[in-house]
Design a protein around this motif. Structure first.
Motif, mmCIF file in Angstrom:
data_model
loop_
_atom_site.group_PDB
_atom_site.id
_atom_site.type_symbol
_atom_site.label_atom_id
_atom_site.label_comp_id
_atom_site.label_asym_id
_atom_site.label_seq_id
_atom_site.Cartn_x
_atom_site.Cartn_y
_atom_site.Cartn_z
ATOM 1 N N GLU A 156 0.836 -1.210 0.000
ATOM 2 C CA GLU A 156 0.000 0.000 0.000
ATOM 3 C C GLU A 156 0.867 1.255 0.000
ATOM 4 O O GLU A 156 0.567 2.227 -0.697
ATOM 5 C CB GLU A 156 -0.951 0.002 1.197
ATOM 6 C CG GLU A 156 -1.860 1.206 1.264
ATOM 7 C CD GLU A 156 -2.742 1.400 0.027
ATOM 8 O OE1 GLU A 156 -3.141 2.564 -0.219
ATOM 9 O OE2 GLU A 156 -3.040 0.429 -0.698
ATOM 10 N N ALA A 157 1.947 1.259 0.778
ATOM 11 C CA ALA A 157 2.854 2.416 0.806
ATOM 12 C C ALA A 157 3.471 2.639 -0.573
ATOM 13 O O ALA A 157 3.573 3.779 -1.036
ATOM 14 C CB ALA A 157 3.945 2.209 1.860
ATOM 15 N N ALA A 158 3.873 1.565 -1.239
ATOM 16 C CA ALA A 158 4.456 1.678 -2.584
ATOM 17 C C ALA A 158 3.413 2.199 -3.568
ATOM 18 O O ALA A 158 3.701 3.089 -4.380
ATOM 19 C CB ALA A 158 5.007 0.327 -3.035
ATOM 20 N N ARG A 159 2.193 1.656 -3.495
ATOM 21 C CA ARG A 159 1.124 2.085 -4.403
ATOM 22 C C ARG A 159 0.823 3.575 -4.202
ATOM 23 O O ARG A 159 0.709 4.340 -5.167
ATOM 24 C CB ARG A 159 -0.134 1.255 -4.168
ATOM 25 C CG ARG A 159 -1.227 1.510 -5.208
ATOM 26 C CD ARG A 159 -2.569 0.932 -4.804
ATOM 27 N NE ARG A 159 -3.158 1.577 -3.629
ATOM 28 C CZ ARG A 159 -3.618 2.835 -3.591
ATOM 29 N NH1 ARG A 159 -3.544 3.588 -4.649
ATOM 30 N NH2 ARG A 159 -4.141 3.316 -2.485
ATOM 31 N N THR A 160 0.716 3.999 -2.958
ATOM 32 C CA THR A 160 0.436 5.403 -2.643
ATOM 33 C C THR A 160 1.576 6.309 -3.110
ATOM 34 O O THR A 160 1.345 7.381 -3.669
ATOM 35 C CB THR A 160 0.206 5.572 -1.123
ATOM 36 O OG1 THR A 160 -0.895 4.737 -0.741
ATOM 37 C CG2 THR A 160 -0.087 7.005 -0.757
ATOM 38 N N ALA A 161 2.813 5.871 -2.899
ATOM 39 C CA ALA A 161 3.981 6.670 -3.300
ATOM 40 C C ALA A 161 4.051 6.823 -4.817
ATOM 41 O O ALA A 161 4.349 7.906 -5.327
ATOM 42 C CB ALA A 161 5.260 6.030 -2.771
ATOM 43 N N ILE A 162 3.761 5.740 -5.541
ATOM 44 C CA ILE A 162 3.765 5.822 -7.009
ATOM 45 C C ILE A 162 2.663 6.756 -7.489
ATOM 46 O O ILE A 162 2.877 7.589 -8.369
ATOM 47 C CB ILE A 162 3.640 4.423 -7.649
ATOM 48 C CG1 ILE A 162 4.943 3.648 -7.453
ATOM 49 C CG2 ILE A 162 3.302 4.539 -9.134
ATOM 50 C CD1 ILE A 162 4.877 2.214 -7.932
ATOM 51 N N ALA A 163 1.468 6.634 -6.914
ATOM 52 C CA ALA A 163 0.352 7.503 -7.314
ATOM 53 C C ALA A 163 0.703 8.976 -7.083
ATOM 54 O O ALA A 163 0.450 9.826 -7.950
ATOM 55 C CB ALA A 163 -0.911 7.115 -6.550
ATOM 56 N N ALA A 164 1.292 9.285 -5.928
ATOM 57 C CA ALA A 164 1.671 10.667 -5.626
ATOM 58 C C ALA A 164 2.745 11.164 -6.587
ATOM 59 O O ALA A 164 2.686 12.298 -7.079
ATOM 60 C CB ALA A 164 2.153 10.778 -4.180
ATOM 61 N N ALA A 165 3.710 10.310 -6.867
ATOM 62 C CA ALA A 165 4.800 10.702 -7.781
ATOM 63 C C ALA A 165 4.266 10.901 -9.202
ATOM 64 O O ALA A 165 4.651 11.850 -9.879
ATOM 65 C CB ALA A 165 5.895 9.630 -7.747
ATOM 66 N N ARG A 166 3.403 10.013 -9.659
ATOM 67 C CA ARG A 166 2.805 10.155 -11.001
ATOM 68 C C ARG A 166 2.029 11.466 -11.096
ATOM 69 O O ARG A 166 2.102 12.163 -12.107
ATOM 70 C CB ARG A 166 1.886 8.979 -11.305
ATOM 71 C CG ARG A 166 2.601 7.724 -11.672
ATOM 72 C CD ARG A 166 1.593 6.622 -11.971
ATOM 73 N NE ARG A 166 2.259 5.386 -12.227
ATOM 74 C CZ ARG A 166 2.145 4.713 -13.360
ATOM 75 N NH1 ARG A 166 1.367 5.130 -14.314
ATOM 76 N NH2 ARG A 166 2.815 3.591 -13.532
#
Length: 172
Positions: A156-166
């Motif tokens: 979940e942390a990775a998914r959230t971080a990717i979404a924020a970065a995108r």
């Protein structure tokens, strides 16, 4: 005596992708030719195999040089839990190849962000782009040692971080 600049070509018939040209090259102790273009690094095995591996710069996970042993190590981006392709060469005279590798790998990184998960664990989100800039960004997650990618909190942390970065770079 007047010295003239001369463009050297690799000692093997190295075939590169259309539109590419060799910018720097060197020969390893085993006869493998390491060459770089604007778009990729090439590793051409010596005869009789003559197999050539092409690795786009954005697919180079890491490249290291050990001055004491003249050893160059290039690892490709991989999947978690799978062995990553690694190429190890002894380069007695690396010429300008090391400088080109550093410059091209660095140029492929658009964004790199570390997200801490506490207790010395975390994930690094990386967005990379090919040299032409025409392709979409490639997104990667690297896990700190001791971080379990199968842990739901980590996922979940990775998914959230990717979404924020995108969202930050304007690519979804």
């Amino acid at each position: 005596m007047r010295m003239t600049a001369r463009r050297e070509r690799p000692p093997v018939a190295l075939v590169v992708a259309p539109g590419e040209r060799v910018l720097a090259w060197c020969e390893a102790e085993d006869g493998t030719v390491l060459a770089g273009t604007r778009d990729a690094v090439y590793l051409a095995a010596p005869e009789p195999a003559r197999d050539t591996v092409r690795v786009p710069w954005e697919q180079v996970e890491a490249a290291d040089w050990d001055l004491e042993t003249s050893t160059f190590r290039l690892s490709e981006v991989g999947q978690w839990g799978q062995p990553r392709p690694v190429h190890v060469l002894v380069l007695p005279d690396p010429r300008r190849v090391l400088e080109l590798v550093r410059e091209r790998v660095t140029a492929s990184i658009v964004l790199q962000r570390h997200v801490s998960l506490g207790r010395g664990r975390g994930v690094r989100v990386i967005a990379r782009r090919g040299a032409t800039g025409a392709r979409e960004l490639s997104w990667f997650v690297e896990y700190d040692e001791g971080t379990d990618p199968s842990d739901p909190v980590v996922r979940e942390a990775a998914r959230t971080a990717i979404a924020a970065a995108r969202n930050e770079v304007g690519h979804s």
